[in-house]
Write a protein that holds these residues in place. Structure first.
Motif, PDB file in Angstrom:
ATOM      1  N   LEU A  40      14.448   6.937   2.196  1.00 50.33           N
ATOM      2  CA  LEU A  40      14.166   6.946   0.767  1.00 50.33           C
ATOM      3  C   LEU A  40      13.334   8.185   0.465  1.00 50.33           C
ATOM      4  N   SER A  41      13.683   8.876  -0.622  1.00 51.04           N
ATOM      5  CA  SER A  41      12.835   9.987  -1.041  1.00 51.04           C
ATOM      6  C   SER A  41      12.427   9.767  -2.482  1.00 51.04           C
ATOM      7  N   PHE A  42      11.142   9.997  -2.756  1.00 52.00           N
ATOM      8  CA  PHE A  42      10.620   9.812  -4.107  1.00 52.00           C
ATOM      9  C   PHE A  42      10.021  11.119  -4.591  1.00 52.00           C
ATOM     10  N   GLN A  43      10.441  11.551  -5.781  1.00 53.52           N
ATOM     11  CA  GLN A  43       9.878  12.763  -6.350  1.00 53.52           C
ATOM     12  C   GLN A  43       9.289  12.436  -7.717  1.00 53.52           C
ATOM     13  N   GLU A  44       8.381  13.300  -8.185  1.00 53.79           N
ATOM     14  CA  GLU A  44       7.757  13.052  -9.486  1.00 53.79           C
ATOM     15  C   GLU A  44       8.704  13.343 -10.637  1.00 53.79           C
ATOM     16  N   LYS A  45       9.550  14.371 -10.459  1.00 53.72           N
ATOM     17  CA  LYS A  45      10.397  14.827 -11.562  1.00 53.72           C
ATOM     18  C   LYS A  45      11.795  15.147 -11.060  1.00 53.72           C
ATOM     19  N   GLU A  46      12.734  15.270 -11.997  1.00 50.45           N
ATOM     20  CA  GLU A  46      14.036  15.851 -11.686  1.00 50.45           C
ATOM     21  C   GLU A  46      13.834  17.273 -11.184  1.00 50.45           C
ATOM     22  N   GLY A  47      14.774  17.742 -10.392  1.00 54.39           N
ATOM     23  CA  GLY A  47      14.704  19.142  -9.940  1.00 54.39           C
ATOM     24  C   GLY A  47      13.964  19.226  -8.630  1.00 54.39           C
ATOM     25  N   LEU A  89       0.837  -1.208   0.000  1.00 56.10           N
ATOM     26  CA  LEU A  89       0.000   0.000   0.000  1.00 56.10           C
ATOM     27  C   LEU A  89       0.867   1.252   0.000  1.00 56.10           C
ATOM     28  N   LEU A  90       2.006   1.178   0.668  1.00 58.56           N
ATOM     29  CA  LEU A  90       2.950   2.285   0.699  1.00 58.56           C
ATOM     30  C   LEU A  90       3.468   2.557  -0.714  1.00 58.56           C
ATOM     31  N   LEU A  91       3.830   1.495  -1.410  1.00 56.59           N
ATOM     32  CA  LEU A  91       4.336   1.659  -2.785  1.00 56.59           C
ATOM     33  C   LEU A  91       3.242   2.280  -3.671  1.00 56.59           C
ATOM     34  N   GLU A  92       2.016   1.807  -3.471  1.00 62.64           N
ATOM     35  CA  GLU A  92       0.914   2.339  -4.262  1.00 62.64           C
ATOM     36  C   GLU A  92       0.767   3.851  -4.036  1.00 62.64           C
ATOM     37  N   ASP A  93       0.867   4.255  -2.762  1.00 68.41           N
ATOM     38  CA  ASP A  93       0.729   5.678  -2.455  1.00 68.41           C
ATOM     39  C   ASP A  93       1.846   6.498  -3.097  1.00 68.41           C
ATOM     40  N   ILE A  94       3.051   5.918  -3.175  1.00 67.57           N
ATOM     41  CA  ILE A  94       4.169   6.640  -3.800  1.00 67.57           C
ATOM     42  C   ILE A  94       3.871   6.908  -5.273  1.00 67.57           C
ATOM     43  N   MET A  95       3.330   5.902  -5.965  1.00 68.78           N
ATOM     44  CA  MET A  95       3.102   6.037  -7.400  1.00 68.78           C
ATOM     45  C   MET A  95       1.841   6.838  -7.721  1.00 68.78           C
ATOM     46  N   HIS A  96       0.908   6.815  -6.797  1.00 68.88           N
ATOM     47  CA  HIS A  96      -0.350   7.531  -6.999  1.00 68.88           C
ATOM     48  C   HIS A  96      -0.150   8.940  -6.446  1.00 68.88           C
ATOM     49  N   THR A  97       0.075   9.922  -7.334  1.00 67.44           N
ATOM     50  CA  THR A  97       0.558  11.229  -6.880  1.00 67.44           C
ATOM     51  C   THR A  97      -0.531  12.188  -6.425  1.00 67.44           C
ATOM     52  N   GLY A  98      -1.721  11.690  -6.114  1.00 66.95           N
ATOM     53  CA  GLY A  98      -2.773  12.583  -5.622  1.00 66.95           C
ATOM     54  C   GLY A  98      -3.016  12.452  -4.129  1.00 66.95           C
ATOM     55  N   GLN A  99      -2.005  12.023  -3.374  1.00 67.06           N
ATOM     56  CA  GLN A  99      -2.184  11.841  -1.929  1.00 67.06           C
ATOM     57  C   GLN A  99      -2.371  13.160  -1.188  1.00 67.06           C
ATOM     58  N   GLU A 149       2.730  21.976  -8.138  1.00 69.52           N
ATOM     59  CA  GLU A 149       2.776  21.063  -7.008  1.00 69.52           C
ATOM     60  C   GLU A 149       3.461  19.777  -7.432  1.00 69.52           C
ATOM     61  N   GLU A 150       4.297  19.220  -6.567  1.00 68.68           N
ATOM     62  CA  GLU A 150       4.922  17.936  -6.855  1.00 68.68           C
ATOM     63  C   GLU A 150       4.917  17.113  -5.583  1.00 68.68           C
ATOM     64  N   GLN A 151       4.533  15.844  -5.706  1.00 66.75           N
ATOM     65  CA  GLN A 151       4.449  14.998  -4.510  1.00 66.75           C
ATOM     66  C   GLN A 151       5.816  14.458  -4.131  1.00 66.75           C
ATOM     67  N   VAL A 152       6.153  14.585  -2.841  1.00 58.92           N
ATOM     68  CA  VAL A 152       7.389  14.012  -2.320  1.00 58.92           C
ATOM     69  C   VAL A 152       7.021  12.971  -1.267  1.00 58.92           C
ATOM     70  N   SER A 153       7.556  11.766  -1.397  1.00 61.90           N
ATOM     71  CA  SER A 153       7.315  10.725  -0.407  1.00 61.90           C
ATOM     72  C   SER A 153       8.638  10.383   0.265  1.00 61.90           C
ATOM     73  N   LEU A 154       8.621  10.323   1.584  1.00 58.21           N
ATOM     74  CA  LEU A 154       9.818   9.940   2.331  1.00 58.21           C
ATOM     75  C   LEU A 154       9.518   8.650   3.077  1.00 58.21           C
ATOM     76  N   VAL A 155      10.464   7.699   3.041  1.00 55.24           N
ATOM     77  CA  VAL A 155      10.339   6.502   3.854  1.00 55.24           C
ATOM     78  C   VAL A 155      11.560   6.457   4.760  1.00 55.24           C
ATOM     79  N   LEU A 156      11.282   6.414   6.067  1.00 57.69           N
ATOM     80  CA  LEU A 156      12.353   6.463   7.049  1.00 57.69           C
ATOM     81  C   LEU A 156      12.523   5.090   7.666  1.00 57.69           C
ATOM     82  N   GLY A 157      13.657   4.457   7.408  1.00 65.19           N
ATOM     83  CA  GLY A 157      13.984   3.185   8.050  1.00 65.19           C
ATOM     84  C   GLY A 157      15.034   3.405   9.125  1.00 65.19           C
TER      85      GLY A 157
END
Lengths: 354, 354, 354, 354, 354
Positions: free
Chosen positions: E140-147, E88-98, E127-135
């Motif tokens: 891990l940080s995920f962004q939609e685009k470069e920059g 579900l976490l992975l799904e939220d990362i790819m689904h950028t309308g969170q 607007e660009e979605q940023v997802s952080l996963v803290l282990g």
């Protein structure tokens, strides 16, 4: 409020706790002064260096160190070292766009809030950030500029008036917060006077830009409310006993300040209602006036239009128009017109049109 | 509400607990009276000194000491000494701009609230601060002026009506609060009558300054609401059993007062809705009236403008205008004009323009 | 709501718990009736005295005693003595301006709420206070007048329909509350019909006083909401299990009633939105209509004013006006005028002015 | 929403738990179908009787029994008997005006919510009540009509896609709720398209009844919001872990649905803001247009009125009017008039009147 | 916000956790880069494969893996496998309308929020979605685009500025959130500039489509508020210490970010108030201007209508009109007309009509 933005955006990208002054740059040198007192003795020291301060603070006595001017990075850093302050706390002191708040950093309690003053020259409310740090035996206060509302507190300390000399650093903290909150009343009184003037003006002869004056006053009230509202929540935390630095005995006094804060906010709300009513009455009187003008003018026009039609008739050049040659034709037309005008005026009056 | 500000700003800078009277200065001398009663006996003492009072209070009996006039600093201070009251409590008694509240000071319970009366002379609601201090065997009540709504309570005590003589000081406290809250109903009834008069006036023949009257009533309701709303919260605290001074047996009675307070606030809200509706109906009828006037006047003008054009045509002096010399030209023009006017009136009617 | 005020102000000054009836004075005699039932048997007794009632109540059976008419002080006092009711409870029963609430008095549970009925004659909603007192084996119900919505409950008891005969007094309490809440739906349906009629009227041919009708409906909804809203909170307390008198088994049923109350309140909100929209559409169509009228009339006037100017020119009496003697001067003027009128109409159309 | 009222008022007076269908009467026969599956096997049964269903449910397997059509009292009662359902639960299933909610009945969990679909024919949103009952090994789903949004779930079960076949009945419950909530997005998208069309229309050429269309859309959004809002609270209860029927492992999935519900509600709010802005822009452009028309027309009239006065002067028939006999009098008048008109146009332009 | 809908509806029906990218499809390849550092060393790796990443992560060092581009399903899945992420976490990362949120998945902490940037080309906020996963040892940080806005963090890591190299992965998480929130201030400053320009324009010479510009700015503010508001709640959860992954030492820093978020939201509210005032002033000045025009024009018309009537009188052709043959008749008419005009102007002035 855009102030906050100007301030903050200059700092984006720096590591947290970077000591960069953000706010209006005061030309003055930062000045440090200190009160050291207990029940028996009291000494006052002006224009100190941080080193001198450090040597003055004595266990068993209350030390109040006041810093006017928070733009001197070096000074703030030294203060931080001497009193063991967290670097985020120091950053908040120098960054003058804080919301009022109370925060605990290990042993110390950090209180930030706004000192409001009314500047008669600019005819507007000025804001200055005051930061208090409460340690075991000392209180640090930081202001943006020289000049404050703490003189009554200074006098009570030096003349040993009231119970301030018999109490600890938490009572001193209370006294400083109280001095600022008490001053809010005076500021609001000034705003209240302006609003009452506005109300009088609206009822008598409103000037052309009264709308903008009303909106300016509204903005000012919102500004004041923004400055004070979070303080209420912060004081609430203190009164609920969340912080050990405030003894129960002094907590009663903070309850009193909290009460004053609530009164100030009540007054702000009342003023906002008054402004709203002023605006409504203004708009309504404006539209009433306009309606009156249009109505009277339209009635005049309406009265004459049928008459003009009648005189137009007898201006026609038909070869055969019997009335024209009547002996009393002209008089008859006048009679008809006067009767018509009278009838219309009577009808309008009956309909309560004017 | 600006009252609060005037009051408070005079005091800024004094140490907390400074006993300075803040409020309208009553010319009268402060008067102290006392009821001392138990189930069997009851004595009433007027115009006492504080020293006499101190000697009267007896364990096992309930003492109600009433002070009318809180501007006598010396008197208040003595009362404080005799009954062991906190200096912040005394300050609140003398500072008559308090929000209604219930506070605990060690053993005693402190209740501040507003007595409302309707002054028919000024046609407006008057507010007076009442402070109650509830100790083990005694109740102190402080009022700003002579004259109050406590006579029914006095009568019940002296005539031993109801259960007041069998109960303790907490029940007496309840009885005093209840007397004030019961009086709110009467005040609201007066306001309600005024609003109903306003409604009638709006539907019949609104006077010119009705807008301001409506706004004044609205301000009055806001004022009443401000005076009562915090009392609801305070009584809620009592009913939830937060204070040990109120026994569970009497708590039921406070629940009853709380209920009445809610009813009063409901009524205030209802009145506000009614005022809002009155204003809306007034504005709407105003605009409807205006529209009617403009429409009728415009229709009259519109009817005659084409006719005036026609008569203008035949007022032209062209050498060659065949119609002018026709035998029935003049009649024909009248016919055309009547037909045109009739047609226009018919069209306007069809469009439901009047 | 001014009702409450009339009622309450008559009573100001009496000791709490004074049994004075406050409300409309019903001409009828108070009537007492009783159902005594268990799973096997059921007896119904009408027109009882309180003494007879007292002898009927049997442990192990459920007794439902219903009192119609709460103005008979003596009767209420006797009931209070027989069933051991608190005098504040009795006062609330007789004082018919209560807000809906649930209160615990030692062993008994006291529920006050409003029975709403739609009176087609007056075309408005009528309110009647219902008080329930739930004891171990008995339920007392007090109504202001004869006539209620409890007949289905009576039928279920006497015909042993459903599970009511197998359950205790708490289930009976539920059944009575449920009967009243179920009736709310019918009342709202009536209000809904009226609102839909209003909507149709607005879109078709609004009568002159539609504004007042809309406001009256709005007041009615506020009235209904005021009557029901506190009941929701009270039922919530029951469902949360705050009262021991309601067994867990029956608590599920109260959850159901609570749900219905929420649905009713949702419907009230929906109706309020609908009324708001109706008002907006009415005002907007009114202003649209007005605009249309003014626009068309102004266009007609504007068309003819330049034409009238032209014919005015050739009505001048200058000795030297060459056009006047032209052969086709008159025709030319007509031509110019038609062209001008046509041009203006074309221009107005292009600008989408009509 | 008046639906609820129609539905509910038919039922007033019946004992609670009476199984009477309340809702639109579907002509179709109720149909029962069942999926019985575990990780290895999966069987699908259509058009079953309740008796057949009872024999199919096996411990260790998950059974999903779906009932389309809730108007068949007998069927619902039988289902209740077989699965041991509380009669209030059965009543809620048949009474299709429920607010979304989650309730616990002993062992089982009862979830009611709304399935929304967009009917392109009627151009409006349709609502259908879905009830889920979650037992240890089984899930019952009840719908008002044939046709639903559960096909993807059916496919995942039969083709063993995803993890549904490896999980228990609580995961199936989640999957069904998720299917419905996912469908909300599609419905909102349709509404969004309509609103964007409205916005375009407003900016270009608004039709006459656009006000009503806007209000209809607003009602629709309120309707959707009413349908979804309580579901958010209900899911919140599930996520907070209030119900033991949902294992912690599946609770994470419900958190995901809750998140989607919040997104839907955010979108509804956004649409409402958009509609509000659309309305404001429409009203403002309307009033702007009107103002423009009136201004131009009034300017034309104002230009010609003085000119008409001038030509009127020289239409007078005085015996002695020297100008009339001047050689260039006529030309001079033209000159004066042109100058006057030009001057007025210049003055109007300078004042930015057009 | 309709974005969310477009995005979500494409996915309806898929099993939860389906890795489908929902959002704008970036043309770029996804890029993975990594910082591996401890107090002494720091290495930076660009354009890595997931396999290479897995081998780099070392216990005792902090690893920051940044993924730009979330449309590569395979890559995301591999990352999930390597780091043991819930589907579900992975799904939220790819689904950028969170909506911004903080969620705990067993050991890891998942933070989603929005990076806002101001695009000067489009003159609007992106607007660009940023997802952080803290282990434990990695972020891990995920962004939609470069920059992105993380360059200052990268610099502080590589140059060992501040305390970032001495702290753990939770501090890195803080640093990343802080970088994004700090950037909000810059974005708001841009919006603030636009609003101030609007205010100036309104007071000077408002363009025709200023209404739409104001509404667009309002929408933008609502958009920004929607993006930030839920972040405040999420950070509040962190500060309250709900998550074990954030040590108490770092929690103080999150309190600082939370404070900044509140300041941003305060600024948004202030801007909204300013926009509201701007709109009000615009509408009021518009209506004032319109009123002025209409008033002056109507006064001109009203002045000339009676005069035109008078000249009409003497344009009549009656045989017997004595005035016409008077020697000074013409002059007398002029006198009367001038007197009338003067009188009307005087009367209008006295009434303050212009």
């Amino acid at each position: 409020m855009p102030d906050i933005l100007d301030k903050a955006s200059n700092k984006a990208g720096l590591p947290p706790g970077s000591l960069v002054h953000i706010g209006e740059h005061a030309a003055d040198k930062s000045r440090v002064s200190a009160f050291i007192y207990d029940q028996d003795q009291c000494s006052y020291h002006r224009e100190m260096t941080v080193g001198e301060i450090a040597s003055l603070v004595t266990a068993g006595k209350v030390s109040w160190i006041n810093v006017s001017g928070v733009h001197d990075t070096e000074l703030i850093r030294e203060m931080g070292n001497v009193f063991g302050l967290h670097h985020l706390l120091l950053e908040d002191i120098m960054h003058t766009g804080q919301r009022p708040k109370v925060e605990e950093y290990e042993e110390t309690l950090f209180i930030v809030f706004k000192m409001l003053t009314f500047d008669p020259g600019q005819d507007s409310v000025q804001e200055e950030q005051v930061s208090l740090v409460l340690g075991k035996d000392w209180v640090l206060s930081f202001q943006e500029k020289e000049g404050d509302v703490f003189d009554p507190v200074r006098e009570r300390i030096s003349r040993a008036k009231g119970r301030i000399r018999r109490m600890g650093s938490d009572y001193l903290t209370y006294a400083l917060v109280d001095a600022v909150v008490d001053h809010y009343f005076g500021v609001l009184e000034k705003i209240g006077d302006k609003i009452e003037d506005l109300q009088d003006e609206v009822l008598e002869r409103p000037s052309k830009n009264i709308m903008q004056t009303i909106h300016k006053s509204k903005q000012e009230l919102i500004f004041v409310r923004h400055s004070i509202w979070p303080l209420r929540d912060a004081l609430n935390q203190v009164v609920r006993g969340e912080f050990e630095q405030i003894t129960e005995q002094v907590s009663v006094y903070f309850r009193d300040v909290l009460d004053h804060t609530r009164q100030v906010l009540d007054a702000v709300d009342t003023f906002r209602d008054m402004l709203g009513a002023t605006l409504e009455i203004y708009l309504s009187s404006l539209s009433h006036h306009m309606n009156q003008v249009m109505k009277v003018l339209t009635i005049i026009a309406t009265l004459f239009i049928p008459l003009t039609f009648i005189v137009g008739i007898y201006g026609m050049n038909f070869a055969y128009m019997p009335e024209l040659s009547w002996r009393y034709g002209y008089l008859a037309v006048w009679g008809v017109m006067l009767a018509l005008a009278g009838g219309m005026i009577y009808a309008f009056k009956r309909q309560r049109w004017f």
